[in-house]
Design an enzyme around this catalytic site. Sequence first.
Site, PDB file in Angstrom:
ATOM      1  N   HIS A 158     -11.325  -4.484   9.241  1.00 36.12           N
ATOM      2  CA  HIS A 158     -11.906  -4.284   7.908  1.00 36.12           C
ATOM      3  C   HIS A 158     -13.264  -3.580   7.981  1.00 36.12           C
ATOM      4  O   HIS A 158     -14.073  -3.729   7.074  1.00 36.12           O
ATOM      5  CB  HIS A 158     -12.105  -5.623   7.180  1.00 36.12           C
ATOM      6  CG  HIS A 158     -10.842  -6.293   6.722  1.00 36.12           C
ATOM      7  ND1 HIS A 158      -9.918  -6.818   7.590  1.00 36.12           N
ATOM      8  CD2 HIS A 158     -10.349  -6.524   5.480  1.00 36.12           C
ATOM      9  CE1 HIS A 158      -8.927  -7.359   6.902  1.00 36.12           C
ATOM     10  NE2 HIS A 158      -9.145  -7.189   5.623  1.00 36.12           N
ATOM     11  N   GLU A 210       0.814  -1.218   0.000  1.00 37.47           N
ATOM     12  CA  GLU A 210       0.000   0.000   0.000  1.00 37.47           C
ATOM     13  C   GLU A 210       0.846   1.266   0.000  1.00 37.47           C
ATOM     14  O   GLU A 210       0.494   2.248  -0.662  1.00 37.47           O
ATOM     15  CB  GLU A 210      -0.969   0.008   1.191  1.00 37.47           C
ATOM     16  CG  GLU A 210      -2.161  -0.943   1.043  1.00 37.47           C
ATOM     17  CD  GLU A 210      -1.863  -2.347   1.561  1.00 37.47           C
ATOM     18  OE1 GLU A 210      -0.727  -2.577   2.021  1.00 37.47           O
ATOM     19  OE2 GLU A 210      -2.763  -3.208   1.501  1.00 37.47           O
TER      20      GLU A 210
END
Lengths: 338, 326
Positions: free
Chosen positions: A139, A70
Amino acid sequence: MARKISIKQAVNEALDQEMARDPAVICMGEDIVGGTGAGGEADAWGGVLGVTKGLYAKYGDRLMDTPLSESAYIGAAIGAAACGMRPVAELMFIDFMGVCFDQIYNQAAKFRYMFGGKAETPVVIRAMVGAGFRAAAQHSQMLTPLFTHIPGLKVVCPSTPYDTKGLLIQSIRDNDPVIFCEHKALYGIEGEVPEASYTIPLSEANIVREGKHCSIVTYGLMVHRSLEAAATLAKEGIEVDIVDLRSLSPLDLDTVLDSVTKTGRLVCVDEASPRCNIATDISAQVAMQAFSALKAQIEMVTPPHTPVPFSPTLEDLYIPSAAQIAAAVRKTIKGGQA
Amino acid sequence: MTNPFPLSKDDLLKCYRTMRTIREFEERLHVDFSRGDIPGFVHLYAGEEAAATGIMKHLNSGDRIASTHRGHGHCISKGVDVVAMMKEIYGKKGGTGNGKGGSMHIADLSMGMMGANGILGAGAPLVCGAALAAKFRNKGEVAISFVGDGASNQGTFLESLNLAAVWNLPALFVVENNGYAESTARDYATAVDSYVDRAAGFGMPGITVDGTDFFAVYEAAGEIIQRAREGGGPSLLECKMVRFYGHFEGDAQTYRATGELDDIRANHDCLKKFGVQVTAAGVISAAELQAIDQQVLAVIEDAVQQAKAAPLPTLADLTTDVYISY
């Protein structure tokens, strides 16, 4: 405009139309093509939930699967934006921002200021936000306040397909870095969306229901919970104004203040953790700027100050409910002046 | 006598001027900082001039670089105006960032200089993006990320090596190995001895050169930059070099061995080496170099005087340039 599409389709259509319009628009992210280098279908996934499905066939190498890195690819999107591209990077879940936050808040957000107004960083970082998917603590977060805190970033969180398309197209055309938050529990909801391209300014809240007794200020999934609460309250003769902020930075405080001035009561509903969130910010602003209009104490409806739990029983208790929102509205009326 | 070097006399003089400008810029900052004239943190590039100059000699304004906290040398060799740099370091209007960035955030995007950076290793992902943009433009442009040996251990740097290799980007990664990550020895903090080995671990070529030898840097950089321009993908270049001053100004450098700094200045000064090489070959005379030295001193003095005379930013400047539109 009778056509109805989902938020998922609205995101896809906005990307499609902007990629068709401007060759500088490129997309990158983990699995956004979803099959690069494998032996099967070229864009087998089209995003982990299929949001970008079909775009690869039209735009080829302008959609790029990335390594699971990322920092590298969010940073690359930012670097490319500083060099003339208009990248749309997908950070699959906003919870992953912890591994790439430096590139967002120390790099993209600060270039323009540090470089004396001579930098433009037209990057959009799309990310799924919010609870309700039984996806557990890493998440499921609503991390919008972490981004609204940073000068130099714009933060958008739509609640409808119509807003999603118009706000995403505007975000791609915007020359500042934009964090575009897509609530995963809303991807499937449908609404009327024009096929033609259109934009919605990043500075305008939307009144989604009008009423005179109390203002609810909220965004994202909580708009829908608030609408449920409003329907219940209406049966009791209580009419609420619901302000969907849509854009959290910039913030359309004028629309909030107008609504509170009209109703005299305020309930802030936020799916983010309760300390230093959007609800506390709105509450503080209203207390400072419209105190004399208030007939009752401000109420806030948020999750508890805990991580998002996994067990469906606990997660359902965690997410603010329509019943909690209705109760907060009643409290402002019962507890305030007539 | 024929010129044995890969550059014309004119280019050699330009490179010497660049290196000398960096040296004098830093030497002057060292003095002015100790006097208390300069606010904040300053990290000096003195001693490392051959690396920036030898690499940047291959670049055009369409090529991008991302620098480090020790960025003055990269800025000057990429063509950033020394007066605007000095004003920035003094926190004045008319600086590269109108005084809002400071030494660690000098940038000039019009020159392809994407910024010094206060976050170590943060430039590497940005350079992947610059290289990606170059790939889309398809004009043979490259982008170069500079890191120190310390930041070569950042995850951002390692992720970027992989991404650049996976996407076959025209990106180059230069490790400026001055032996110290701040005060911690390179050999303590980095598990592999060779950056060539590290590059191999990411599927790209790696080269190690004596970063105090301008010509060694120039030759190695030329090879990997040309390969990247032609679509051959990323490479890693390690420049072994020395740092004349501490990590930051004010660093007493008590971590250094006795006599280490004296040895560095006496035997590993890249400007002295360059001078010996070009005069011994009879291509440039000592007098020509000295003339440049005098001109550079005047340029730096002028930059300091302009910086001191420049207006301070005002309250009105505090809140501008956060957004383009808000």
